[in-house]
Design an enzyme around this catalytic site. Structure first.
Site, PDB file in Angstrom:
ATOM      1  N   HIS A 234       4.549   9.167   0.479  1.00  0.00           N
ATOM      2  CA  HIS A 234       3.850   8.957   1.752  1.00  0.00           C
ATOM      3  C   HIS A 234       4.863   8.870   2.899  1.00  0.00           C
ATOM      4  O   HIS A 234       5.206   7.785   3.361  1.00  0.00           O
ATOM      5  CB  HIS A 234       3.021   7.678   1.647  1.00  0.00           C
ATOM      6  CG  HIS A 234       2.276   7.297   2.881  1.00  0.00           C
ATOM      7  ND1 HIS A 234       1.943   8.183   3.887  1.00  0.00           N
ATOM      8  CD2 HIS A 234       1.798   6.075   3.291  1.00  0.00           C
ATOM      9  CE1 HIS A 234       1.287   7.540   4.843  1.00  0.00           C
ATOM     10  NE2 HIS A 234       1.201   6.263   4.503  1.00  0.00           N
TER      11      HIS A 234
ATOM     12  N   CYS B 296      -6.098   5.357   5.532  1.00  0.00           N
ATOM     13  CA  CYS B 296      -6.122   4.071   6.217  1.00  0.00           C
ATOM     14  C   CYS B 296      -4.907   4.012   7.142  1.00  0.00           C
ATOM     15  O   CYS B 296      -3.968   4.803   7.005  1.00  0.00           O
ATOM     16  CB  CYS B 296      -6.104   2.919   5.227  1.00  0.00           C
ATOM     17  SG  CYS B 296      -4.666   2.867   4.139  1.00  0.00           S
TER      18      CYS B 296
ATOM     19  N   GLY C  15      -2.201   1.296   9.355  1.00  0.00           N
ATOM     20  CA  GLY C  15      -1.700  -0.043   9.606  1.00  0.00           C
ATOM     21  C   GLY C  15      -2.254  -0.650  10.878  1.00  0.00           C
ATOM     22  O   GLY C  15      -2.521   0.060  11.844  1.00  0.00           O
TER      23      GLY C  15
ATOM     24  N   CYS D 127      -0.067   5.699   9.995  1.00  0.00           N
ATOM     25  CA  CYS D 127      -0.209   6.553   8.806  1.00  0.00           C
ATOM     26  C   CYS D 127      -1.037   7.810   9.031  1.00  0.00           C
ATOM     27  O   CYS D 127      -1.004   8.725   8.211  1.00  0.00           O
ATOM     28  CB  CYS D 127      -0.817   5.758   7.653  1.00  0.00           C
ATOM     29  SG  CYS D 127       0.204   4.358   7.142  1.00  0.00           S
TER      30      CYS D 127
END
Length: 464
Positions: A395, A427, A429, A140
């Protein structure tokens, strides 16, 4: 005063043992009038000569569209990236041949395929064959990592001008695990947690830290409200590059030419009462729903970086200054807490305090983790995602970092002197977080390049 200047010259000489005497003379001339900045240098860290600052002169993105049913459902990934790359060159009049590297953050597509698509996009955008392209995947934060990689390369002297970009077509490349999983993963809890669905990690954060469904739904409504207001007032026009493409009728196959110029995931009329009706997606007794999670999205973004001295030579306005970057690891089971760890690390590296930051772009992967990070760091809600976030805008995994940089810097420019420092964070993954600190482009100059301090107790006596 003469003693203070001589002291600076000697200190610089010790810090730069490899410099020649002629270059030291140049340094001496550059600090001849810098006595007024001695107090400022104590206020926040300056680790480079002013002209060596890495600056952003342009940052753009495509509109963000809902995957599989939005404006880009029939658009090839390379046709998303090419327009923003081309815009960087056309709007700055920088020659494509001057670019030292193009680094593209991307997540879901097979590595070799996406690398080829990015190279193709560069050609579509008018870059010559001499300009290299590569991809980077830190999930991300891939788009932000691409920007940080380019900044680091410029800092290291590999080249003077580069592009950090991001691309994701979640229509073309859905989230899925290909092939089998190593059975060894069952022997280690942390490794096994790397395979948790992101929604389950959201539920873990909500449960462990007591983030309520009400708080999550309210955060989602706020995101849509702010994004709708920003879109309606034209705030996104400075950062969005319209994309000419096509819409294919699934029944007839007929193609209709269109130009997509606005984000299509924003729901201006979202309400807490409506969101409360949605069922949890990942856990029957959970609180994470489709309404308080980030949207699955298609989009791209690109950021043009260079040494300040080059930007000054070209007469380019400086949109922002890249200050610091930090990537950290956290427990994979609660990966959403990443910004709460990464932001303090990046801010400290810049020699700042959290209260010095005027704006935050914190990716809203899930309302649970967004609310947790905001509360954990005790951040002013009025400083965070002022134009909405991923719950409203979407996103597109690899592109989000570049999108956030564009949104942050254009908003900082609009706010002018009332907004000096900004942070982008998300954040990641498998349990990570990333953050970068930026300074508004016109907020510093060669003689006074740090925030104001209350006293000058740290000035040398010779400078008084």
């Amino acid at each position: 005063m003469e003693k203070a200047i001589e002291r600076q010259r000697v200190l610089l000489q010790h810090l730069r043992p490899s410099q020649t005497s002629s270059s030291l003379e140049n340094i001496e001339s550059s600090i001849a009038a810098s006595v007024c900045s001695a107090g400022d240098s104590a206020a926040y860290q300056r680790t480079s000569v002013f002209g060596d600052d890495v600056v952003i002169v342009a940052a753009y993105r495509t509109p963000l569209c809902k995957a599989k049913r939005g404006g880009f459902k029939d658009t090839y990934p390379d046709d998303l990236l090419a327009p923003v790359l081309k815009a960087l060159m056309e709007k700055t009049n920088v020659s494509p041949s001057e670019i030292g590297d193009i680094v593209v953050g991307t997540v879901l597509a097979p590595g070799s395929q996406r690398a080829s698509e990015c190279r193709m996009a560069a050609f579509y955008a008018g870059f010559p064959e001499t300009v290299p392209v590569r991809t980077v995947n830190r999930q991300c934060s891939s788009g932000l990592q691409a920007v940080a990689d380019v900044a680091a390369a410029i800092k290291a002297g590999f080249y003077d001008i580069g592009i950090g970009a991001g691309l994701e077509s979640m229509t073309t490349n859905p989230m899925a695990w290909e092939g089998s999983v190593n059975p060894k993963v069952k022997m280690m809890a942390q490794a096994q947690d790397c395979l948790l669905p992101m929604g389950i990690t959201s539920e873990n954060v909500a449960h462990r830290f007591g983030v309520t469904r009400q708080e999550q739904d309210q955060a989602a409504v706020d995101s849509h409200r702010k994004a709708a207001a920003a879109s309606a007032s034209g705030k996104f026009k400075d950062e969005i590059i319209p994309v000419p493409t096509k819409i294919v009728d699934p029944k007839t196959g007929d193609e209709t030419p269109v130009t997509i110029s606005v984000d299509d995931g924003i729901r201006p009329n979202a309400s807490v009462s409506d969101l409360a009706k949605l069922k949890p997606v990942f856990k029957k007794s959970g609180t994470t729903t489709a309404g308080n999670s980030s949207q699955v999205t298609d989009g791209a973004g690109a950021v043009l970086l260079m040494k300040r001295s080059i930007a000054m030579q070209k007469g380019l306005p400086i949109l922002g200054v890249f200050r610091t970057f930090a990537a950290v690891g956290v427990d994979p089971a609660i990966m959403g807490i990443g910004p709460a760890v990464a932001i303090p690390a990046a801010v400290k590296s810049a020699g700042l305090e959290l209260e010095d930051i005027d704006l935050f772009e914190i990716n809203e992967a899930f309302a649970s983790q967004y609310v947790y990070c905001r509360k954990k760091l005790e951040l002013d809600p009025e400083k965070i995602n002022v134009n909405g976030g991923a719950m409203a805008l979407g996103h597109p995994l690899g592109a989000t970092g570049a999108r956030c940089v564009a949104t942050l810097l254009h908003e900082m420019k609009r706010r002018g002197k009332d907004c000096r420092f900004g942070v982008v964070s998300m954040c990641i993954g498998t349990g990570m977080g990333a953050a970068a600190v930026f300074e508004r482009g016109d907020s510093c100059d060669e003689l006074c390049n740090a925030r104001k301090i209350g006293s000058h107790n740290l000035l040398s006596k010779d400078a008084l």
